[in-house]
Design a protein around this motif. Structure first.
Motif, PDB file in Angstrom:
ATOM      1  N   HIS A 206       0.828  -1.207   0.000  1.00  6.98           N
ATOM      2  CA  HIS A 206       0.000   0.000   0.000  1.00  6.98           C
ATOM      3  C   HIS A 206       0.861   1.255   0.000  1.00  6.98           C
ATOM      4  O   HIS A 206       2.045   1.223   0.360  1.00  6.98           O
ATOM      5  CB  HIS A 206      -0.964   0.004   1.196  1.00  6.98           C
ATOM      6  N   MET A 207       0.245   2.369  -0.411  1.00  6.58           N
ATOM      7  CA  MET A 207       0.919   3.672  -0.424  1.00  6.58           C
ATOM      8  C   MET A 207       0.192   4.652   0.483  1.00  6.58           C
ATOM      9  O   MET A 207       0.093   5.837   0.192  1.00  6.58           O
ATOM     10  CB  MET A 207       0.995   4.206  -1.861  1.00  6.58           C
ATOM     11  N   GLY A 208      -0.341   4.140   1.567  1.00  4.78           N
ATOM     12  CA  GLY A 208      -1.142   4.960   2.468  1.00  4.78           C
ATOM     13  C   GLY A 208      -2.538   4.388   2.576  1.00  4.78           C
ATOM     14  O   GLY A 208      -2.895   3.415   1.900  1.00  4.78           O
ATOM     15  N   ARG A 209      -3.340   4.975   3.435  1.00  8.68           N
ATOM     16  CA  ARG A 209      -4.663   4.417   3.736  1.00  8.68           C
ATOM     17  C   ARG A 209      -5.802   5.111   3.001  1.00  8.68           C
ATOM     18  O   ARG A 209      -6.973   4.891   3.323  1.00  8.68           O
ATOM     19  CB  ARG A 209      -4.913   4.495   5.247  1.00  8.68           C
ATOM     20  N   THR A 210      -5.466   5.952   2.028  1.00 11.65           N
ATOM     21  CA  THR A 210      -6.508   6.594   1.222  1.00 11.65           C
ATOM     22  C   THR A 210      -6.319   6.197  -0.235  1.00 11.65           C
ATOM     23  O   THR A 210      -5.219   5.854  -0.665  1.00 11.65           O
ATOM     24  CB  THR A 210      -6.455   8.131   1.346  1.00 11.65           C
ATOM     25  N   ALA A 211      -7.416   6.245  -0.994  1.00 12.05           N
ATOM     26  CA  ALA A 211      -7.376   5.847  -2.403  1.00 12.05           C
ATOM     27  C   ALA A 211      -6.671   6.912  -3.241  1.00 12.05           C
ATOM     28  O   ALA A 211      -6.779   8.118  -2.980  1.00 12.05           O
ATOM     29  CB  ALA A 211      -8.791   5.629  -2.922  1.00 12.05           C
ATOM     30  N   LEU A 212      -5.928   6.462  -4.252  1.00 12.03           N
ATOM     31  CA  LEU A 212      -5.255   7.356  -5.183  1.00 12.03           C
ATOM     32  C   LEU A 212      -5.759   7.085  -6.594  1.00 12.03           C
ATOM     33  O   LEU A 212      -6.110   5.953  -6.933  1.00 12.03           O
ATOM     34  CB  LEU A 212      -3.736   7.123  -5.148  1.00 12.03           C
ATOM     35  N   SER A 213      -5.786   8.110  -7.417  1.00 16.91           N
ATOM     36  CA  SER A 213      -6.078   7.899  -8.830  1.00 16.91           C
ATOM     37  C   SER A 213      -4.923   7.121  -9.450  1.00 16.91           C
ATOM     38  O   SER A 213      -3.829   7.026  -8.882  1.00 16.91           O
ATOM     39  CB  SER A 213      -6.244   9.246  -9.537  1.00 16.91           C
ATOM     40  N   SER A 214      -5.146   6.560 -10.630  1.00 15.63           N
ATOM     41  CA  SER A 214      -4.076   5.830 -11.299  1.00 15.63           C
ATOM     42  C   SER A 214      -2.888   6.735 -11.567  1.00 15.63           C
ATOM     43  O   SER A 214      -1.730   6.328 -11.402  1.00 15.63           O
ATOM     44  CB  SER A 214      -4.596   5.239 -12.616  1.00 15.63           C
ATOM     45  N   LEU A 215      -3.162   7.975 -11.974  1.00 15.17           N
ATOM     46  CA  LEU A 215      -2.083   8.925 -12.215  1.00 15.17           C
ATOM     47  C   LEU A 215      -1.265   9.137 -10.948  1.00 15.17           C
ATOM     48  O   LEU A 215      -0.025   9.009 -10.956  1.00 15.17           O
ATOM     49  CB  LEU A 215      -2.668  10.257 -12.708  1.00 15.17           C
ATOM     50  N   SER A 216      -1.934   9.453  -9.852  1.00 20.22           N
ATOM     51  CA  SER A 216      -1.239   9.716  -8.586  1.00 20.22           C
ATOM     52  C   SER A 216      -0.507   8.473  -8.092  1.00 20.22           C
ATOM     53  O   SER A 216       0.620   8.573  -7.563  1.00 20.22           O
ATOM     54  CB  SER A 216      -2.232  10.188  -7.521  1.00 20.22           C
ATOM     55  N   ALA A 217      -1.123   7.290  -8.242  1.00 12.14           N
ATOM     56  CA  ALA A 217      -0.504   6.060  -7.773  1.00 12.14           C
ATOM     57  C   ALA A 217       0.778   5.761  -8.550  1.00 12.14           C
ATOM     58  O   ALA A 217       1.797   5.362  -7.964  1.00 12.14           O
ATOM     59  CB  ALA A 217      -1.484   4.896  -7.886  1.00 12.14           C
ATOM     60  N   GLY A 218       0.738   5.938  -9.867  1.00 11.57           N
ATOM     61  CA  GLY A 218       1.933   5.693 -10.670  1.00 11.57           C
ATOM     62  C   GLY A 218       3.071   6.627 -10.300  1.00 11.57           C
ATOM     63  O   GLY A 218       4.225   6.210 -10.168  1.00 11.57           O
ATOM     64  N   VAL A 219       2.741   7.897 -10.092  1.00  7.28           N
ATOM     65  CA  VAL A 219       3.759   8.894  -9.730  1.00  7.28           C
ATOM     66  C   VAL A 219       4.281   8.630  -8.318  1.00  7.28           C
ATOM     67  O   VAL A 219       5.489   8.653  -8.071  1.00  7.28           O
ATOM     68  CB  VAL A 219       3.176  10.318  -9.837  1.00  7.28           C
ATOM     69  N   ALA A 220       3.369   8.363  -7.374  1.00  9.62           N
ATOM     70  CA  ALA A 220       3.780   8.111  -5.989  1.00  9.62           C
ATOM     71  C   ALA A 220       4.665   6.870  -5.903  1.00  9.62           C
ATOM     72  O   ALA A 220       5.699   6.882  -5.214  1.00  9.62           O
ATOM     73  CB  ALA A 220       2.556   7.950  -5.101  1.00  9.62           C
ATOM     74  N   ALA A 221       4.289   5.805  -6.582  1.00  9.03           N
ATOM     75  CA  ALA A 221       5.069   4.573  -6.527  1.00  9.03           C
ATOM     76  C   ALA A 221       6.473   4.806  -7.066  1.00  9.03           C
ATOM     77  O   ALA A 221       7.471   4.374  -6.458  1.00  9.03           O
ATOM     78  CB  ALA A 221       4.377   3.472  -7.327  1.00  9.03           C
ATOM     79  N   THR A 222       6.588   5.508  -8.192  1.00 10.80           N
ATOM     80  CA  THR A 222       7.904   5.774  -8.767  1.00 10.80           C
ATOM     81  C   THR A 222       8.731   6.653  -7.850  1.00 10.80           C
ATOM     82  O   THR A 222       9.924   6.422  -7.649  1.00 10.80           O
ATOM     83  CB  THR A 222       7.756   6.430 -10.134  1.00 10.80           C
ATOM     84  N   GLY A 223       8.095   7.673  -7.270  1.00 10.50           N
ATOM     85  CA  GLY A 223       8.817   8.581  -6.389  1.00 10.50           C
ATOM     86  C   GLY A 223       9.312   7.901  -5.125  1.00 10.50           C
ATOM     87  O   GLY A 223      10.440   8.110  -4.694  1.00 10.50           O
ATOM     88  N   ILE A 224       8.463   7.041  -4.535  1.00  8.04           N
ATOM     89  CA  ILE A 224       8.837   6.341  -3.297  1.00  8.04           C
ATOM     90  C   ILE A 224       9.925   5.314  -3.575  1.00  8.04           C
ATOM     91  O   ILE A 224      10.930   5.242  -2.871  1.00  8.04           O
ATOM     92  CB  ILE A 224       7.602   5.665  -2.678  1.00  8.04           C
ATOM     93  N   LEU A 225       9.738   4.515  -4.614  1.00  7.51           N
ATOM     94  CA  LEU A 225      10.665   3.418  -4.886  1.00  7.51           C
ATOM     95  C   LEU A 225      12.006   3.916  -5.445  1.00  7.51           C
ATOM     96  O   LEU A 225      13.024   3.254  -5.285  1.00  7.51           O
ATOM     97  CB  LEU A 225      10.048   2.446  -5.876  1.00  7.51           C
TER      98      LEU A 225
END
Length: 227
Positions: A206-225
């Motif tokens: 997971h990337m947190g406990r709230t839902a993310l849009s596909s755009l936000s999820a892709g960006v967040a995952a790349t930024g975190i990893l």
């Protein structure tokens, strides 16, 4: 200042043509004698403008240096297709964040199911624009579109993760140097797809406990990893 892609001639000279030439001679208001940052596909260079117009910029190359990447990790982003204008934005952002490659995927709830050659060319241009600003060495690649089942059927070459809000494991805990992360469409994966993803060996994170849009999820995952 952006680092412009340049065509080098081998005699300490180079040329910049097309949109970048128009941008340099126009909005940037650069002129003969100005210093300019350049790059090819792997190295950076310092140069001086020797002549310019809106069609072609000629430069003298003064020195070269090694470009750096954001980190030493390789993040393979597999993402279910969504609104193409929003995909444009995601491609730009994940490129700046150092994604290694992007795999477009068609799943049940994907609201886009095909990509034109023109769109691929647009994404390549967007990647180049992002690299001019970030200065990253590695150039992300956009892979050809695949169906979810074809993706799942590949033999794993590195650990594979799937974004899942209900997981007990956080994306921030991953320490692999090379990995794939799979992001679903706006409507999520179906139950059947989820079971197939699980059987294929993808680990939910997971990337947190709230839902993310596909755009936000892709960006967040790349930024975190990519840290």
């Amino acid at each position: 200042m952006p680092r412009f892609f340049c065509e080098f001639t081998g005699d300490h000279r180079g040329f910049i043509r097309g949109r970048d030439a128009a941008h340099i001679a126009g909005p940037l208001r650069m002129k003969k004698g100005d210093h300019i940052d350049l790059r090819d596909r792997s190295r950076g260079y310092s140069g001086v403008i020797t002549s310019l117009n809106r069609q072609e910029i000629q430069v003298k190359v003064c020195g070269g240096y090694r470009l750096m990447d954001r980190s030493d990790k390789k993040v393979h982003l597999s993402i279910s297709l969504f609104n193409l204008k929003e995909m444009d934005t995601m491609v730009r952002l994940v490129s700046e964040l150092g994604v290694f490659d992007i795999q477009p995927v068609v799943s049940v709830f994907s609201n886009v199911r095909d990509i034109s050659q023109k769109r691929y060319q647009r994404w390549e241009h967007i990647i180049d624009q992002g690299l001019k600003l970030s200065g990253a060495r590695a150039i992300p690649k956009i892979q050809g579109i695949v169906g979810l089942e074809d993706l799942l059927g590949r033999s794993p070459k590195y650990p594979r993760y799937v974004a899942c809000m209900g997981s007990d494991s956080a994306l921030t805990s991953i320490r692999d140097k090379e990995l794939e992360v799979l992001v679903g469409p706006e409507g999520g994966f179906t139950l059947d797809e989820g079971q197939k993803i699980d059987r294929a060996g993808y680990i939910p994170v997971h990337m947190g406990r709230t839902a993310l849009s596909s755009l936000s999820a892709g960006v967040a995952a790349t930024g975190i990893l990519g840290m």
